[in-house]
Design a protein around this motif. Structure first.
Motif, short mmCIF file in Angstrom:
data_model
loop_
_atom_site.label_atom_id
_atom_site.label_comp_id
_atom_site.label_asym_id
_atom_site.label_seq_id
_atom_site.Cartn_x
_atom_site.Cartn_y
_atom_site.Cartn_z
N LEU A 91 0.82 -1.21 0.00
CA LEU A 91 0.00 0.00 0.00
C LEU A 91 0.86 1.26 0.00
CD1 LEU A 91 -2.77 -1.08 2.51
CD2 LEU A 91 -3.08 -0.62 0.08
N ALA A 92 1.97 1.22 0.74
CA ALA A 92 2.85 2.40 0.79
C ALA A 92 3.48 2.68 -0.57
CB ALA A 92 3.93 2.20 1.85
N GLY A 93 3.67 1.64 -1.38
CA GLY A 93 4.31 1.82 -2.68
C GLY A 93 3.35 2.15 -3.80
N LEU A 94 2.05 2.10 -3.54
CA LEU A 94 1.06 2.40 -4.57
C LEU A 94 0.82 3.90 -4.68
CD1 LEU A 94 -1.72 -0.28 -3.87
CD2 LEU A 94 -0.10 -0.25 -5.79
N PRO A 95 0.45 4.37 -5.87
CA PRO A 95 -0.03 5.76 -5.96
C PRO A 95 -1.20 5.96 -5.01
CG PRO A 95 0.34 4.84 -8.15
CD PRO A 95 0.48 3.70 -7.18
N ALA A 96 -1.35 7.16 -4.52
CA ALA A 96 -2.36 7.44 -3.49
C ALA A 96 -3.76 7.00 -3.91
CB ALA A 96 -2.35 8.92 -3.14
N ASP A 97 -4.13 7.25 -5.17
CA ASP A 97 -5.48 6.90 -5.59
C ASP A 97 -5.71 5.39 -5.61
OD1 ASP A 97 -3.68 6.70 -7.71
OD2 ASP A 97 -5.22 7.08 -9.23
N LEU A 98 -4.68 4.64 -6.00
CA LEU A 98 -4.81 3.18 -6.01
C LEU A 98 -4.86 2.62 -4.60
CD1 LEU A 98 -2.45 2.12 -8.94
CD2 LEU A 98 -4.93 2.36 -8.94
N ALA A 101 -8.27 3.07 -3.36
CA ALA A 101 -9.19 2.12 -3.99
C ALA A 101 -9.10 0.75 -3.33
CB ALA A 101 -8.88 2.01 -5.49
N VAL A 102 -7.88 0.30 -3.02
CA VAL A 102 -7.72 -0.99 -2.35
C VAL A 102 -8.37 -0.96 -0.97
CG1 VAL A 102 -6.03 -2.56 -1.30
CG2 VAL A 102 -5.63 -1.65 -3.60
N ARG A 103 -8.14 0.12 -0.24
CA ARG A 103 -8.72 0.21 1.11
C ARG A 103 -10.25 0.23 1.04
NH1 ARG A 103 -4.81 0.98 4.85
NH2 ARG A 103 -2.81 1.90 4.17
N ARG A 104 -10.80 0.85 0.03
CA ARG A 104 -12.26 0.88 -0.12
C ARG A 104 -12.79 -0.52 -0.42
NH1 ARG A 104 -13.14 6.49 -3.62
NH2 ARG A 104 -13.06 7.92 -1.81
N GLU A 105 -12.07 -1.25 -1.27
CA GLU A 105 -12.51 -2.63 -1.54
C GLU A 105 -12.42 -3.48 -0.28
OE1 GLU A 105 -12.45 -4.72 -5.29
OE2 GLU A 105 -10.62 -3.57 -5.73
N LEU A 106 -11.36 -3.34 0.47
CA LEU A 106 -11.22 -4.11 1.71
C LEU A 106 -12.32 -3.76 2.71
CD1 LEU A 106 -7.34 -4.03 2.20
CD2 LEU A 106 -8.75 -6.05 1.76
#
Length: 243
Positions: A91-98, A101-106
């Motif tokens: 998560l730290a290495g992803l662009p902020a928007d991605l 998006a992952v946190r929203r799916e989780l």
């Protein structure tokens, strides 16, 4: 005791243990796995379905830890903690928007698939579904989750190193009843006694799946974390693949 077909020595583990096996195909191979799994507490030999070239991967391992070092790691590392740490790094290495998006799916905000891909076991069959001959290997091992250490298996194709792999297998065995059935140079497939039965649990597993391997696009046709969770929800078979 089980009467086995004629067996041959397949290879010798880095610890000096001989692994024997015999050929079988399709559903017959899976039936042999089930019978030999039931006999494991008495036999001490764990059944694995492997391909002809699997021993070549084991002879050319890319891990640099010794078997003893990997065994110590397997017994002391926490598989859940390893995956959680990998998740934070991801998560730290992803662009902020991605990352958002992952946190929203989780959090359950994704769209669940109406007809998720739910593959069964792959190795004992061709892609056409016809039976394929494989080898039923009998691995002397104290615990099934120690398979990666016993075989000194890992370190290529982004596979976890043997000690870490074993720790993750132990965690999944304890939490889900996941046990290795298939092992090749690019795949691991599990029989799962207690797969996740709720959407939140399936999403949590889907995230761990992604951190463990990258096969969701090929095996589950999943384009999102929620797609993958749909395929894992209640599924008693897990298929993993490393590119």
């Amino acid at each position: 005791m089980i009467d086995l077909p004629p067996t041959v020595t397949l290879f010798t583990t880095p610890g000096g243990v001989e692994v024997a096996g015999f050929p079988a195909a399709g559903d017959e191979a899976l039936r042999w796995w089930e019978r030999l799994r039931a006999a494991y507490p008495a036999s001490g030999r764990w059944p694995l379905l492997i391909e002809d070239d699997t021993p070549e991967y084991l002879e050319d391992s890319f891990t640099y830890a010794s078997v003893a070092e990997s065994l110590e790691q397997a017994r002391t590392l926490d598989g859940a903690a390893l995956l959680a740490a990998d998740g934070e790094r991801e998560l730290a290495g992803l662009p902020a928007d991605l990352a958002v998006a992952v946190r929203r799916e989780l959090a359950g905000e994704g769209t669940w698939p109406a007809e998720p891909e739910r593959p069964g076991f792959g190795l004992p069959f061709f892609r056409s579904g016809q039976p394929a001959q494989v080898t039923v290997a009998l691995v002397p091992v104290a615990e099934p989750w120690l398979i990666p250490v016993t075989l000194h298996y890992g370190g290529w194709n982004k596979y976890p190193a043997p000690g870490e792999h074993a720790a993750i297998m132990r965690y999944w065995q304890q939490r889900y009843g996941a046990e290795p059935v298939v092992l090749t140079g690019t795949t691991v497939e599990y029989a799962v006694a207690r797969p996740p039965l709720t959407r939140p649990d399936a999403l949590a597993l889907a995230w761990e799946y992604r951190l463990y391997n990258d096969g969701e696009y090929d095996l589950y046709r999943a384009e999102t974390l929620t797609d993958l969770a749909g395929g894992l929800l209640g599924n008693p078979v897990w298929r993993m693949w490393w590119d």
